[in-house]
Design a protein around this motif. Structure first.
Motif, PDB file in Angstrom:
ATOM      1  N   GLN A  58       0.890  -1.225  -0.079  1.00  0.00           N
ATOM      2  CA  GLN A  58      -0.011   0.054   0.057  1.00  0.00           C
ATOM      3  C   GLN A  58       0.885   1.249  -0.125  1.00  0.00           C
ATOM      4  O   GLN A  58       2.213   1.359   0.443  1.00  0.00           O
ATOM      5  CB  GLN A  58      -0.995  -0.069   1.345  1.00  0.00           C
ATOM      6  N   TYR A  59       0.343   2.338  -0.523  1.00  0.00           N
ATOM      7  CA  TYR A  59       0.887   3.492  -0.420  1.00  0.00           C
ATOM      8  C   TYR A  59       0.066   4.403   0.683  1.00  0.00           C
ATOM      9  O   TYR A  59      -1.176   4.242   0.735  1.00  0.00           O
ATOM     10  CB  TYR A  59       1.190   4.401  -1.507  1.00  0.00           C
ATOM     11  N   PHE A  60       0.499   5.896   1.205  1.00  0.00           N
ATOM     12  CA  PHE A  60      -0.209   6.352   2.279  1.00  0.00           C
ATOM     13  C   PHE A  60      -0.550   7.630   1.440  1.00  0.00           C
ATOM     14  O   PHE A  60       0.528   8.479   1.212  1.00  0.00           O
ATOM     15  CB  PHE A  60       0.663   6.545   3.509  1.00  0.00           C
ATOM     16  N   ASP A  61      -1.639   8.213   1.713  1.00  0.00           N
ATOM     17  CA  ASP A  61      -1.876   9.417   1.615  1.00  0.00           C
ATOM     18  C   ASP A  61      -1.893  10.603   2.689  1.00  0.00           C
ATOM     19  O   ASP A  61      -2.904  10.264   3.426  1.00  0.00           O
ATOM     20  CB  ASP A  61      -3.364   9.446   0.816  1.00  0.00           C
ATOM     21  N   LEU A  62      -1.006  11.273   2.845  1.00  0.00           N
ATOM     22  CA  LEU A  62      -0.893  12.042   4.101  1.00  0.00           C
ATOM     23  C   LEU A  62      -2.086  12.904   4.327  1.00  0.00           C
ATOM     24  O   LEU A  62      -2.552  13.239   5.432  1.00  0.00           O
ATOM     25  CB  LEU A  62       0.433  12.790   4.064  1.00  0.00           C
ATOM     26  N   ALA A  63      -2.428  13.468   3.252  1.00  0.00           N
ATOM     27  CA  ALA A  63      -3.380  14.544   3.205  1.00  0.00           C
ATOM     28  C   ALA A  63      -4.982  14.027   3.631  1.00  0.00           C
ATOM     29  O   ALA A  63      -5.547  14.726   4.385  1.00  0.00           O
ATOM     30  CB  ALA A  63      -3.744  15.060   1.774  1.00  0.00           C
ATOM     31  N   THR A  64      -5.100  12.684   3.311  1.00  0.00           N
ATOM     32  CA  THR A  64      -6.473  12.213   3.662  1.00  0.00           C
ATOM     33  C   THR A  64      -6.128  11.127   5.038  1.00  0.00           C
ATOM     34  O   THR A  64      -7.182  10.487   5.372  1.00  0.00           O
ATOM     35  CB  THR A  64      -7.225  11.408   2.611  1.00  0.00           C
ATOM     36  N   GLU A  65      -5.059  10.749   5.339  1.00  0.00           N
ATOM     37  CA  GLU A  65      -4.657   9.890   6.267  1.00  0.00           C
ATOM     38  C   GLU A  65      -5.227   8.516   5.778  1.00  0.00           C
ATOM     39  O   GLU A  65      -5.655   7.496   6.541  1.00  0.00           O
ATOM     40  CB  GLU A  65      -5.254   9.922   7.644  1.00  0.00           C
ATOM     41  N   GLU A  66      -5.330   8.195   4.318  1.00  0.00           N
ATOM     42  CA  GLU A  66      -5.674   7.157   4.146  1.00  0.00           C
ATOM     43  C   GLU A  66      -4.759   6.197   3.381  1.00  0.00           C
ATOM     44  O   GLU A  66      -3.660   6.555   2.731  1.00  0.00           O
ATOM     45  CB  GLU A  66      -6.780   7.252   2.941  1.00  0.00           C
ATOM     46  N   PHE A  67      -4.889   4.640   3.265  1.00  0.00           N
ATOM     47  CA  PHE A  67      -3.861   3.864   2.915  1.00  0.00           C
ATOM     48  C   PHE A  67      -4.601   3.276   1.346  1.00  0.00           C
ATOM     49  O   PHE A  67      -6.016   2.778   1.374  1.00  0.00           O
ATOM     50  CB  PHE A  67      -3.597   2.655   3.765  1.00  0.00           C
TER      51      PHE A  67
END
Length: 290
Positions: A112-121
């Motif tokens: 997975q990669y992490f979306d820092l803006a949304t705190e979603e994986f």
């Protein structure tokens, strides 16, 4: 070899947690380090990897959750089967951030990669040769000097990350796979790729695709655990049963045994700012090779 004064027993992961204690004073600007465990802030004391990102956050992959430390408090991420943007598995294996700042997390069942803006994986498909997606066990992630991002797995060899139709996917590579059961991959300053296998020892893969094998497991039972390169380009390899080895560049295809490291159970290696090799062991504390 000389013994460090640091003595920490943190179940069977003390060598990795010692690395965390070494990083901690850097994050807190020289303050005295603290011990964190599952009795307090950590989700688990069984640690697979510790990684500091480009924003200063420390990420800790454990066997029961992903932990993020901001210098004051921990945020804990665990799998939520009802939420597709949670982590794939609470048993987190590997962490990596590429040159663009994207954070990747490897699990027993995928990437997975992490979306820092949304705190979603978000999951990255691991595509086999026949283009079917497979939930591979991701063991390590690296970015090569040419920009390629490679993913090693236990069971399916090496994958290469690509952007297809604006989305990231990882495709299996067959032309450079000496073993499908890989513990980690590493690129040295000469752009040679090194693969630590779980069944056949250590391999060097050069640009032409030529493969050289070292420490054949069937013959030596060395159980190669780690590889590191110092500032001068010296390569070191750790063995769980034989100790520490240094690559002899003058006599290619040869690793020399480091004196006084015989039978040292080397689990992890790290180069500090003094260009010393910090040797994390399995049950024998932390050592320094100068």
């Amino acid at each position: 070899m000389k013994e460090s004064n640091v003595e920490i027993a943190l179940l069977n992961r003390c060598h990795l947690f010692l690395t965390f204690l070494l990083l901690f004073p850097i994050v807190t600007f020289g303050q005295v380090g603290n011990l964190f465990s599952s009795d307090t802030e950590l989700s688990s004391s069984l640690i697979n990897q510790i990684y500091q990102d480009n924003k200063g956050y420390i990420w800790i992959a454990t066997e029961d959750g992903l932990n993020r430390y901001d210098g004051a408090k921990f945020s804990i991420y665990k799998q939520n089967k009802k939420d597709s943007t949670s982590i794939l598995n609470s048993y987190v294996k590997s962490i990596f951030q590429d040159s663009a700042g994207v954070l990747y997390f490897g699990f027993f069942n995928g990437l997975q990669y992490f979306d820092l803006a949304t705190e979603e994986f978000h999951e990255i498909p691991l595509l086999m040769e026949n283009t079917t997606s497979f939930p591979a066990h991701v063991t390590s992630i690296i970015e090569r000097q040419n920009g390629d991002i490679l993913i090693s797995t236990s069971g399916q060899g090496i994958f290469k990350l690509k952007q297809e139709k604006g989305k990231p996917v990882a495709r299996q590579l067959h032309e450079m796979v000496p073993s499908y059961y890989l513990e980690t991959i590493f690129e040295d300053k000469g752009e040679n790729l090194w693969a630590l296998s779980q069944d056949r020892g250590l391999f060097k893969i050069i640009e032409t695709g030529e493969i050289t094998e070292y420490f054949n497991e069937a013959e030596l039972e060395t159980h190669i655990s780690s590889i590191i390169e110092d500032e001068k380009g010296n390569l070191y390899v750790g063995s769980l049963t034989k100790g520490l080895f240094k690559y002899n560049r003058e006599k290619k295809n040869n690793f020399n045994f480091v004196e006084d490291s015989e039978n040292l159970p080397v689990k992890s290696l790290f180069v500090n700012k003094e260009n010393e090799i910090m040797v994390g062991t399995d049950g024998m504390g932390l050592k320094i090779y100068d």
